[in-house]
Design an enzyme around this catalytic site. Structure first.
Site, mmCIF file in Angstrom:
data_model
loop_
_atom_site.group_PDB
_atom_site.id
_atom_site.type_symbol
_atom_site.label_atom_id
_atom_site.label_comp_id
_atom_site.label_asym_id
_atom_site.label_seq_id
_atom_site.Cartn_x
_atom_site.Cartn_y
_atom_site.Cartn_z
ATOM 1 C CD GLU A 1 7.312 -19.818 1.133
ATOM 2 O OE1 GLU A 1 6.760 -20.836 0.766
ATOM 3 O OE2 GLU A 1 6.697 -18.790 1.454
ATOM 4 C CG ASN B 1 2.750 -20.703 3.753
ATOM 5 O OD1 ASN B 1 3.932 -20.887 4.027
ATOM 6 N ND2 ASN B 1 2.357 -20.116 2.641
ATOM 7 C CD GLU B 2 3.832 -15.966 2.057
ATOM 8 O OE1 GLU B 2 2.832 -15.810 1.326
ATOM 9 O OE2 GLU B 2 4.986 -15.705 1.687
ATOM 10 N NE ARG C 1 -1.713 -18.884 -1.476
ATOM 11 C CZ ARG C 1 -0.396 -18.850 -1.610
ATOM 12 N NH1 ARG C 1 0.322 -19.934 -1.394
ATOM 13 N NH2 ARG C 1 0.208 -17.740 -1.961
HETATM 14 C C1 GLA Z 1 4.683 -17.307 -0.801
HETATM 15 C C2 GLA Z 1 3.842 -18.493 -0.413
HETATM 16 C C3 GLA Z 1 4.103 -19.635 -1.331
HETATM 17 C C4 GLA Z 1 3.980 -19.200 -2.768
HETATM 18 C C5 GLA Z 1 4.890 -18.039 -3.025
HETATM 19 C C6 GLA Z 1 4.785 -17.499 -4.426
HETATM 20 O O1 GLA Z 1 6.020 -17.551 -0.499
HETATM 21 O O2 GLA Z 1 4.130 -18.883 0.905
HETATM 22 O O3 GLA Z 1 3.146 -20.638 -1.045
HETATM 23 O O4 GLA Z 1 2.654 -18.823 -3.030
HETATM 24 O O5 GLA Z 1 4.582 -16.985 -2.140
HETATM 25 O O6 GLA Z 1 5.677 -16.428 -4.616
#
Ligand code: GLA
Ligand code: GLA
Length: 713
Positions: A331, A173-174, A135
């Site tokens: 998260e 995301n992240e 990803r």
């Molecule tokens: C992060 C990512 C999630 C997942 C978790 C796994 O939070 O944003 O998509 O990969 O890590 O711990």
């Protein structure tokens, strides 16, 4: 104490309507603590969705983060779009009273895009391509990626602008989790543009980078490159600027998505999930915070002796980045993750304790990755709120119980982190620079040093805020700035003003050594801080692995490792608190403190010239705090076993007491209404209004509401 400045939080959901009907969105306001998870219904057949919402209601879920990795499903090819399934999920959630933090879905590009445009794929410093199949395979600076991503953002924003379930936007995301450092030609072009903006002229860049060294002088901008794999140590300022640039490049992507969202849906707050945790260091989140309507963070427990300290440190720093305002825990995990060498399950009590430790430091939302544990894919062994075992499991019962606890804590929502009297300064430039190659030692770990000081605060039961360098320090009595390596003149002046204003500054080895360009301050170490500290060091004396030096301090024999220095005391107002007893520095000062009087204020500047580690720092910090008059607010018997964190809304303070042990702990003498946890009956022998002790279960948390005490800071 910070004023509760306007702060955009989740948009209050509009009135509930039957599927399809669109209700007017409401205003922004906190409505208790939020609870939920990343929700990936596209991984599951349709019939599971009804089951999902039934269980979400049972657990008390109020918000889910949706469509984070759904690009390939939403846009199956360049010119086809499929929103029907997402419409249905949005409606289903809304009908069940669950709000949505909707992702822009740009986190991971679909195969059609990377096949058609392989030029969006990132390249490593050795020139390898990061191919699809995992990803986040995109270059932060790719114009092609940007164009496709923004097209998707616009579609998402237009489609769901008025959906009554929508309470916030979740950008990508992240950002930078896997793609922060890209060395491609796109990155090279963007790096040059960034450098032109920073330096204007090539001469200024040549000066800043010290290119007189090793024949590196640039004669044209086109000659400047990212620090790709080189024959020897790459130019350190080039490396530092590339780190700054790489953080800014992702921030630029964040801003580009946010600009579209704010244009199309000005009412909907925008966030993205930071990764303030462990050694994730590529993104200078302190600089990003102002681009968001509220800060969000992801955190995962890192097993080891400081697991809980690190969790608290990260949560505390997230609060500091959010300027003590509420933030969103986007998260964390209900139990094991899948990406560590060994992925340990959480022990009984840890799920709630870890969550509530985040709330203690300002989280107003507690969410997990992810709602339902995946059956397929790389994360199938990562825990979720609904495990493979299903609802008939201890884990799901714990999830339901936490939902109830969070409802009991509704009064906490909207309150701020209450400033402590002490702070630890956390500095991204120093983190990046102190760990560059070709240094006196490659063993130095910046964040570990800061964490060790934090562990010492926890051991002493003294609250300390963890704050970014730009934070106004004036309210603090004690400021610890470990390995504050990069000290530009302006920062030196701020720290000097803090001390002259009566503040007590503590800093350590390898601090003050370089300026913003990573050029050494001349005349002796600790460079920019030499005068303030009243000492001078001519040469570093790092230690080999296994070597140590004994230091005597406050009657204790402590072991210093990693680093020593021949410290010369220069200023007459410097007192030596600790002496080297063994090794090359035997007989010299190891820990010093200069008293600084200005007007009627008396401040101090202390220096610790070796690494004592989390245990060795306890007596060092105890001495420094004692002299500064900063004391624990906890009863002596529970210091170290219980962490205290305090939030406040100005009227009430909320004391969070976190049991750090696996035994029950009684905390005597804490007055107030118990919002979570239990209070024992007061023994008959004590006075009539003496409160009974709070009983903390093993790894348990109590939350007590008390009339707000005037902020001491
Ligand atoms: C992060 C990512 C999630 C997942 C978790 C796994 O939070 O944003 O998509 O990969 O890590 O711990
Ligand atoms: C060799 C090189 C020098 C310098 C030193 C460093 O002597 O010729 O340029 O790099 O190593 O030890």
């Amino acid at each position: 104490m910070p004023s509760p400045t306007p702060h955009r939080w989740l948009r209050r959901p509009g009135p509930r309507t039957p599927s399809g009907e669109q209700a007017a969105p409401g205003t922004h306001a906190p409505t208790g603590l939020s609870y939920g998870a990343d929700y990936n219904p596209d991984q599951w057949p349709h019939e599971v969705w009804d089951e999902d919402v039934r269980l979400m209601r049972e657990a008390g879920v109020t918000v889910v983060s949706l469509a984070i990795f759904s690009w390939a499903r939403i846009q199956p090819s360049e010119d086809t779009w499929d929103f029907a399934w997402l419409d249905e999920v949005m409606d289903l959630l809304h009908e069940n009273g669950i709000t949505v933090d909707l992702a822009t879905a740009t986190a991971s590009p679909p195969p059609w895009l990377t096949t058609k445009h392989p030029e969006v794929l990132p390249q490593t410093r050795t020139g390898e391509t990061l191919w699809p199949g995992a990803r986040q395979q995109w270059r932060p600076t790719s114009p092609v990626f940007r164009e496709h991503a923004l097209r998707l953002v616009e579609r998402m924003a237009e489609r769901y602008a008025d959906h009554p379930a929508l309470v916030a936007w979740h950008v990508s995301n992240e950002l930078g989790c896997h793609n922060v450092y890209d060395y491609s030609d796109d990155a090279a072009a963007a790096f040059r543009a960034w450098l032109r903006d920073r330096y204007t002229t090539l001469d200024a860049l040549n000066d800043a980078w010290g290119t007189a060294f090793w024949s590196q002088r640039y004669g044209a901008w086109e000659q400047v490159l990212p620090p790709r794999l080189a024959a020897s140590h790459p130019n350190p300022t080039q490396q530092l600027d590339f780190k700054r640039f790489s953080s800014d490049a992702l921030r630029d992507h964040l801003r580009a998505e946010a600009a579209i969202l704010r244009r199309v849906t000005p009412d909907v707050p925008v966030t993205t999930n930071f990764m303030v945790m462990g050694e994730t260091k590529g993104m200078d989140y302190a600089a990003w915070a102002d681009d968001l309507d509220f800060v969000s963070n992801d955190h995962y427990v890192l097993p080891g002796p400081q697991a809980l300290d690190e969790l608290s440190f990260s949560a505390n720093l997230t609060g500091g980045i959010a300027r003590h305002r509420p933030w969103f825990l986007m998260e964390h995990s209900t139990s094991a993750v899948n990406w560590q060498p060994v992925n340990v399950a959480k022990k009984p009590g840890e799920l709630a304790r870890d969550s509530l430790t985040h709330v203690a430091h300002g989280a107003d939302a507690v969410c997990f990755f992810q709602w339902r544990q995946s059956a397929a894919g790389a994360e199938k062994y990562h825990s979720g709120m609904v495990p493979h075992a299903g609802e008939r499991s201890r884990l799901f019962r714990d999830v339901v119980a936490l939902g109830a606890t969070l409802r009991d804590l509704a009064p906490v929502a909207g309150s701020l982190q209450k400033p402590a009297r002490a702070a630890i300064v956390f500095d991204w430039d120093s983190w990046w620079t102190s760990e560059l190659d070709s240094h006196p030692t490659d063993r130095l770990r910046y964040r570990q040093e800061a964490l060790d000081w934090y562990s010492a605060f926890l051991a002493l039961g003294v609250r300390a805020d963890v704050v970014p360098t730009a934070t106004d320090l004036a309210g603090y009595d004690v400021v610890v700035a470990p390995v504050l390596h990069v000290v530009p003149a302006a920062l030196r002046d701020r720290l000097t003003a803090f001390v002259e204003g009566g503040g007590h500054l503590v800093t350590t080895y390898f601090s003050g050594v370089v300026d913003q360009d990573d050029h050494a301050w001349l005349g002796g170490y600790p460079g920019a801080l030499r005068d303030l500290l009243g000492i001078r060091v001519e040469e570093f004396a790092p230690l080999l692995d296994g070597e140590s030096a004994t230091v005597e301090l406050a009657g204790e024999q402590l072991e210093g490792t990693l680093w020593t220095e021949p410290v010369d005391v220069v200023d007459p107002d410097v007192e030596v608190l600790g002496w080297y007893k063994t090794g090359e520095q035997a007989g010299r000062a190891a820990v010093t403190r200069r008293t600084v009087r200005a007007g009627d204020r008396t401040g101090s500047a202390a220096y610790v010239s070796t690494r004592f580690g989390r245990l060795g720092l306890v007596p060092v910090l105890a001495r420094l705090l004692d002299d500064a008059g900063v004391r624990s607010e906890l009863p002596a018997a529970v210091r170290g076993e219980v962490e205290l964190a305090v939030r406040t809304d100005g009227t009430d303070d909320y004391w969070f007491l976190v049991n750090r042990t696996a035994r029950p702990v009684e905390v005597p003498g804490v007055t107030g209404d118990v919002l979570a946890g239990r209070r024992l009956a007061a023994p008959a022998t004590t006075g009539a209004d003496a409160p009974g002790a709070l009983l903390l279960d093993p790894r348990g948390v109590a939350v007590v509401r008390r009339a707000a005490e005037a902020a001491t800071a």
